[in-house]
Write a protein that holds these residues in place. Sequence first.
Motif: not given
Lengths: 382, 507
Positions: A302-313
């Motif tokens: 249950g522990d978070v292993v990775a967070v990725r936030i993707e963005a585009s302009d």
Amino acid sequence: MSSAVDRAVWGTQAPSLAALEGDLARVRRGRSAHVREQVATVARAAVVNIVVVAVREMHARRAARTVSELAMRHPSRAIIVLSDRAAAPDAPPRIDLYAQIPAIDRSAMVSYEQILVSASGRATDRLVSVVVPLLVPDLPVFLWWTDAPPIGARHFEELVAISDRLVVDSADFARPEETLPELSHVCSLGARRCGLTDLNWGRVTCWRELVTQLFDVPAWRPWLDRVDGIRIAFGVDADGRQVHPSQALLLVGWLASRLGWTAAEPISPSEAGGYLFAVRRRDGEVVRVRIRPRYALGMGAGDVVAVRIEASDGAHRAEFAVTRAAGGRNAVASVLLDGRPVSERSLPHAQNDVVELLSEELTIVAADRVYEEALATLLRLS
Amino acid sequence: MDVTVNPLRAGLRLARVPDPAAMVIFGGTGDLASRKLLPALYDLARQRLLPQAFTVVGVGRAELSDAAYRKHLHDAVAEFSRSRPIDEDVWSSFAERLYYVSVKSDDGYDDLKRRLADLDREVGTEGDRLFYLATPPSAYATIVRSLGRHELAHNDTGRSRIVVEKPFGRDLESAHALSRTLQEVFTEDEIFRIDHYLGKETVQNILVLRFANSIFEPVWNRRYVDHVQITVSESLGVEGRTEYYDGAGAMRDVVQNHLLQLLALVAMEPPAAFDANVVRDEKVKALRAIRKTSEADVAERAVRGQYTAGFIEGERVPGYHELAEVAPESHTETFVALKVFVDNWRWEGTPFYLRHGKRLPKRATEIAIHFRTVPHQLFTPEQREGLEPNTLVLRIQPEEGISLKFGAKVPVQGVRIRSVAMDFVYGASFLVDAPDAYETLLLDALSGDATLFTRQDEVEEQWRLVDPILSAWSESADAPPQYAAGTWGPAEADAFIERDGRRWRQP
């Protein structure tokens, strides 16, 4: 039943509340004898009452050990209520009291007292009448429920009514997204509002911290308006049986509440315990969210292993990532612009054992508004 | 979106982290940088308290590559960090943002400027600068003027701050000259004079004790307080810094700054806000209210001393004059006792006794508020034999805490009263590793919070108080009274307080 209680852990049995307080006072006097010879008195510098409720002796023991480790930072009186449902339900209702002041080597000045309230038979409706006189006056009361709380049970609501904070761990809940709002409602019933604390929320604090710090850099902050994808991975055991996505969901709830996102597609299960859904940004654009389990060595289920936030302009793409390195001790926070790494650093990740989590909760007495908003947002998304 | 605010940063639980910045340390290879600054920065990184975009640029005369500089600091941090052994992953990630620029001549500042501009672009520090002068004071003026001349001090995108280490001059005149030099380039709001004493957790606690509680303030005045004793005692000698010390002495080393700061915190009026300038305004007012000592009064209000050989914790230690770098005729004081009056509505007539010395029996810093005795004695002299006046002691070090002494009946037949001390040890209520003072102060300076830094007018008031005493002593042909190492100062210091019918506490 009293015979099931280990005296080495729980101390001596006391026939009454008055006798128990007398025993504790005697031990305190003995401990402070050498200090009194130097014409000083030992101040009982307790800062909190901790009421722990457990339904199994093993859970009670584990909780007692946790609270005693906390005592160095949060000297307390711990009242451990063991109400074992399995043990002899037909026996006559009965409550036994045991007390002890465990020796803590680092400083004799620390005050930590542990009382076991052991209930057998159908004695739960009597519990609060024993707990109330045992509380140290003028100190906040933290109620730590070690199992999923019995919502609707009278003794649960009575204990919540005398507490300043209810501490639960939604990692153990079958349906946290339903149970947590119900608990939040129970907490608001009493005359003084009891704050609700979820240890699972404490587990994501470090993730929030590291994600937030990425956007403290002014040059990268505008990307928050252009997020189009979130990917979160959480740990499972090798055979994929223990699937607990609640931390990952809380993180999504938090991001959505802070950035004003609303539901686009309902949260729906994907392969092997993951989720795939979409939310809508303030400007109407869609953010795709993917949550999936991943086996990672040294990581709790249950522990978070990775967070990725993707963005585009439109012209450029950015990716902001926080990932836990193998073994889980450190985390790496990195930024990629058009696939090119522009910033990367390695930091120690918080050690989320129960002692650390509770200790953190005990330093904050107020209710956590950010948590409540994250939870409410998560409900709207689902 | 409002790009000036990070929308994710709501909630009490998230620790405060300063904005992205580049920290430029002059004297980057020196002792202070290696022993204090870099270990503190590493410990901040370890606690996730540094911004994602953060660089440290060490500046020195030596020719050194970035790699060699990182190696040098790695070893220093491994030795002096408060969390050993160090985490090599965290260190190497932190060290990637450590740079070194050699500045030997004026041109060096152009190199520095180019390097900082490059880093701003690469790392995202946006022109935010914290300059730190960790050099001998003699170099301050050159550095500050060069920063101004090469347009390094300010830019269009970020804030600038400059941190200066003590000593802030050696008398009023030189302190004033130093401030003038700094102010040629920086505004007073950008100047952070660091007094590491103020970064100590318990010193900040003086403000909390006084102003977050309602029961102490009503008795915190001449009506209830008989006198106050502030002690900063050290068991160490001056080994290792003898050359500096022999030219400075106890008054300049500790009394002018640390001791007078403690006095200001105890004597000040409640500030209207916990804001850097509001708090410091009140401290300055308290310092201004201190009665000036004319050279004629010096004998009555001040005692100095110099230690001779003696024993500390069972070990024989040499006397001050036995140290190699001490001039044979040196009259430098290693002990100072002062009697100070704060002439205002609150404190009129209540003496403050200040005491500091080297090679005293133990290391202890404390503030003791001695209250008056009761106006009318109910109990006979025999009954109250063991009773002393109420005393509230704020212990700063070693074991931080508060203790209150009050009278209680001894449990026997009849009345017999003795004093008992109710002890509160901070460590027992909140047992966490307190941050190092430099960690607190660096974080404050990076965030631009000057509350715990000394303002120009404070420094100057402090010199105004000690200058007449120092000049009387320097003009006197007499050698300072002597005391054996391991005792509480010269006999003259005891006589000095006993004249008033009082005694020094034993911390």
